[in-house]
Design a protein around this motif. Structure first.
Motif, short mmCIF file in Angstrom:
data_model
loop_
_atom_site.label_atom_id
_atom_site.label_comp_id
_atom_site.label_asym_id
_atom_site.label_seq_id
_atom_site.Cartn_x
_atom_site.Cartn_y
_atom_site.Cartn_z
N THR A 109 0.84 -1.18 0.00
CA THR A 109 0.00 0.00 0.00
C THR A 109 0.88 1.23 0.00
OG1 THR A 109 -1.93 1.03 1.05
CG2 THR A 109 -0.18 0.29 2.52
N ALA A 110 0.27 2.39 -0.23
CA ALA A 110 1.00 3.65 -0.28
C ALA A 110 2.13 3.60 -1.29
CB ALA A 110 1.55 4.01 1.12
N SER A 111 1.86 2.98 -2.45
CA SER A 111 2.80 2.89 -3.57
C SER A 111 4.02 2.05 -3.26
CB SER A 111 3.25 4.30 -4.02
OG SER A 111 2.14 5.06 -4.45
N ARG A 112 3.98 1.23 -2.20
CA ARG A 112 5.05 0.28 -1.96
C ARG A 112 4.89 -0.91 -2.89
NH1 ARG A 112 4.08 -1.67 3.75
NH2 ARG A 112 1.95 -1.45 2.99
N GLY A 168 3.39 8.97 -6.55
CA GLY A 168 2.19 8.73 -7.35
C GLY A 168 0.90 9.16 -6.69
N GLY A 169 0.95 9.62 -5.44
CA GLY A 169 -0.26 10.07 -4.77
C GLY A 169 -0.76 11.38 -5.34
N LEU A 209 -3.75 18.73 -1.48
CA LEU A 209 -3.01 18.36 -0.28
C LEU A 209 -1.67 19.09 -0.36
CD1 LEU A 209 -4.69 15.71 -1.41
CD2 LEU A 209 -3.64 14.62 0.58
N ALA A 210 -1.53 20.16 0.37
CA ALA A 210 -0.34 21.01 0.25
C ALA A 210 0.94 20.24 0.58
CB ALA A 210 -0.48 22.23 1.16
N ILE A 211 0.89 19.37 1.58
CA ILE A 211 2.09 18.61 1.94
C ILE A 211 2.52 17.74 0.77
CG2 ILE A 211 2.95 16.72 3.38
CD1 ILE A 211 1.48 17.93 5.73
N GLN A 212 1.56 17.04 0.14
CA GLN A 212 1.88 16.21 -1.02
C GLN A 212 2.45 17.06 -2.16
OE1 GLN A 212 2.33 13.40 -2.33
NE2 GLN A 212 1.02 11.81 -1.54
N ALA A 213 1.87 18.23 -2.37
CA ALA A 213 2.34 19.10 -3.45
C ALA A 213 3.79 19.53 -3.22
CB ALA A 213 1.43 20.32 -3.56
N LEU A 214 4.12 19.91 -1.99
CA LEU A 214 5.49 20.33 -1.68
C LEU A 214 6.47 19.17 -1.79
CD1 LEU A 214 4.85 22.72 1.35
CD2 LEU A 214 5.24 23.32 -1.04
N LEU A 215 6.08 17.99 -1.28
CA LEU A 215 6.94 16.82 -1.40
C LEU A 215 7.14 16.45 -2.87
CD1 LEU A 215 5.52 14.59 1.48
CD2 LEU A 215 7.77 15.70 1.43
N GLY A 216 6.07 16.53 -3.66
CA GLY A 216 6.18 16.21 -5.07
C GLY A 216 7.10 17.17 -5.79
#
Length: 429
Positions: free
Chosen positions: A162-165, A230-231, A322-329
């Protein structure tokens, strides 16, 4: 809707996932009393004004029997109206069945149905059985079978993950050799491995809620921008009646009870959606909530034995991020500090792809404590953009299952060991 004047006491059994974080926001906005347990004292959902109490517990992956005993003792010592699994705890809770439902309201299908869709191989076979569309797929058990089955480009997946693992994009012989090295070092061929033809298209997710095989609610959204792994960083609600029909068929066949979510590819060269993965749980419900479909409220009602009226279609075109996902991406794509600052500016000002979009994971205006993980992420990335991958791995914690913990839970003597606390089978925090 559940009467907000009569708040429920809800126990959320993990707080590390984005799904738990969003569900807690929706529960809190409805006025419910929310308590949280997680093996990490610094889990994402703990920084929320809606969490009344935090309980530090054993890890589901590292100590499933100890985790179960902890939850049971908590339910025995305090009153909770609903136990609301938001991630892979559902696998364990479905396994123990009546052992929990005699103490608290809980909506899950029987364990056989849950197992069918929890593994990617089982879900692929189910789609074949029901005649539902998916990418061309081969299931293999060895490196030799994988080499013979792969067609470039392909996607290679472990059955559990899960979570792209456990996912590799294989475009050539070099990618294949790297995937084989990872699979063999992780002993993943001890289980089944899937090889799917790569299909160019748009990634979408479909979410649903069932009561004893009857669909009560449905929502779909497409990925507008990807985050890390990929999220979704930005998503937008869409109308997908064909996918609704597919999931309705799956849920009716399994007699599904509770939340069910499916990942979908919308091919560039075809109008037929292709089902690729299944998550037997609630997945990031805030976009649905903003679009008028409150899946969390439905799950509470179904858990308590109600049979609510089916909800109408969600509003299409509702955009959330999701701002956190955007910054990590941004950082993971070789982003510089300047790139990260620009991304922060676009998010704050609502510019570009963020125009008319609302924050779903850390809604600071609704929950000021959610600013803590968002600010920490921004500061750490500005200090070192390369840390993005390491930060993302923080979500792959002990709240998730792996092959070993799944086998422990599936053992015939698991229930006895969990109740007796045999040495080596569980430890208390």
């Amino acid at each position: 809707m559940i009467d907000a004047s009569k708040p429920l006491r809800v126990l959320v059994p993990e707080g590390s996932s984005t799904s738990a974080r969003e569900a807690i926001t929706i529960l809190g906005l409805a006025g419910h009393h929310v308590e949280l347990c997680d093996p990490s004292r610094w889990c994402l959902a703990r920084t929320s004004r809606f969490v009344r109490k935090f309980h530090h517990c054993p890890g589901l992956r590292t100590d499933p029997a100890g985790f179960l005993r902890f939850v049971e003792r908590l339910l025995a010592s305090q009153h909770f109206d609903v136990l609301l699994p938001t991630h892979e705890q559902g696998f364990l809770f479905a396994r123990v069945g009546a052992q929990l439902t005699s103490r608290v309201a809980l909506a899950l299908p029987d364990f056989a149905a849950y197992r069918t869709v929890h593994g990617k191989a089982g879900f692929s076979r189910l789609l074949d059985q029901l005649g539902l569309p998916r990418p061309p797929t081969r299931i293999v058990r060895s490196a030799e079978e994988l080499r013979a089955a792969v067609r470039f480009p392909s996607v290679v997946k472990t059955s559990v993950g899960t979570a792209s693992r456990g996912i590799w994009f294989v475009r050539d012989a070099g990618d294949l050799n790297r995937a084989l090295g990872d699979l063999e070092s992780g002993a993943d061929f001890a289980d089944e491995v899937l090889v799917q033809d790569f299909i160019a298209g748009t990634t979408e997710k479909a979410q649903s809620m069932f009561c004893r095989g009857k669909m009560l609610g449905f929502h779909a959204y497409q990925q507008v921008a990807a985050g890390i792994g990929g999220g979704e960083a930005i998503k937008q609600s869409v109308s997908r009646p064909a996918i609704r029909g597919y999931i309705e068929t799956i849920g009716a066949h399994l007699g599904w009870h509770g939340a069910l979510s499916v990942d979908v590819i919308m091919p560039l060269d075809s109008d037929t959606p292709l089902l690729i993965d299944c998550n037997p749980r609630l997945v990031e419900p805030m976009n649905a909530y903003r679009a008028g479909t409150d899946l969390v409220d439905l799950l509470l009602r179904v858990s308590r034995g109600e049979i609510p009226a089916s909800l109408g279609e969600s509003r299409a075109g509702v955009r959330t991020h999701l701002a956190i996902q955007a910054l990590l991406g941004s950082a993971s794509r070789d982003g510089t500090r300047r790139d990260i600052i620009r991304e922060c500016g676009r998010i704050v000002m609502g510019r570009g792809a963020y125009r008319d979009s609302t924050e779903e994971l850390t809604p600071v205006r609704l929950d000021w404590l959610s600013a803590v993980p968002l600010a920490m992420t921004a500061v750490l990335l500005l200090g070192s953009p390369r840390i993005a991958t390491r930060l993302a791995r923080g979500g792959f914690g002990a709240h998730l299952l792996d092959r070993a913990s799944i086998r422990v839970i599936e053992r015939e003597d698991f229930l006895r060991d969990a109740s007796t606390g045999r040495p080596g089978e569980g430890r208390d925090p």
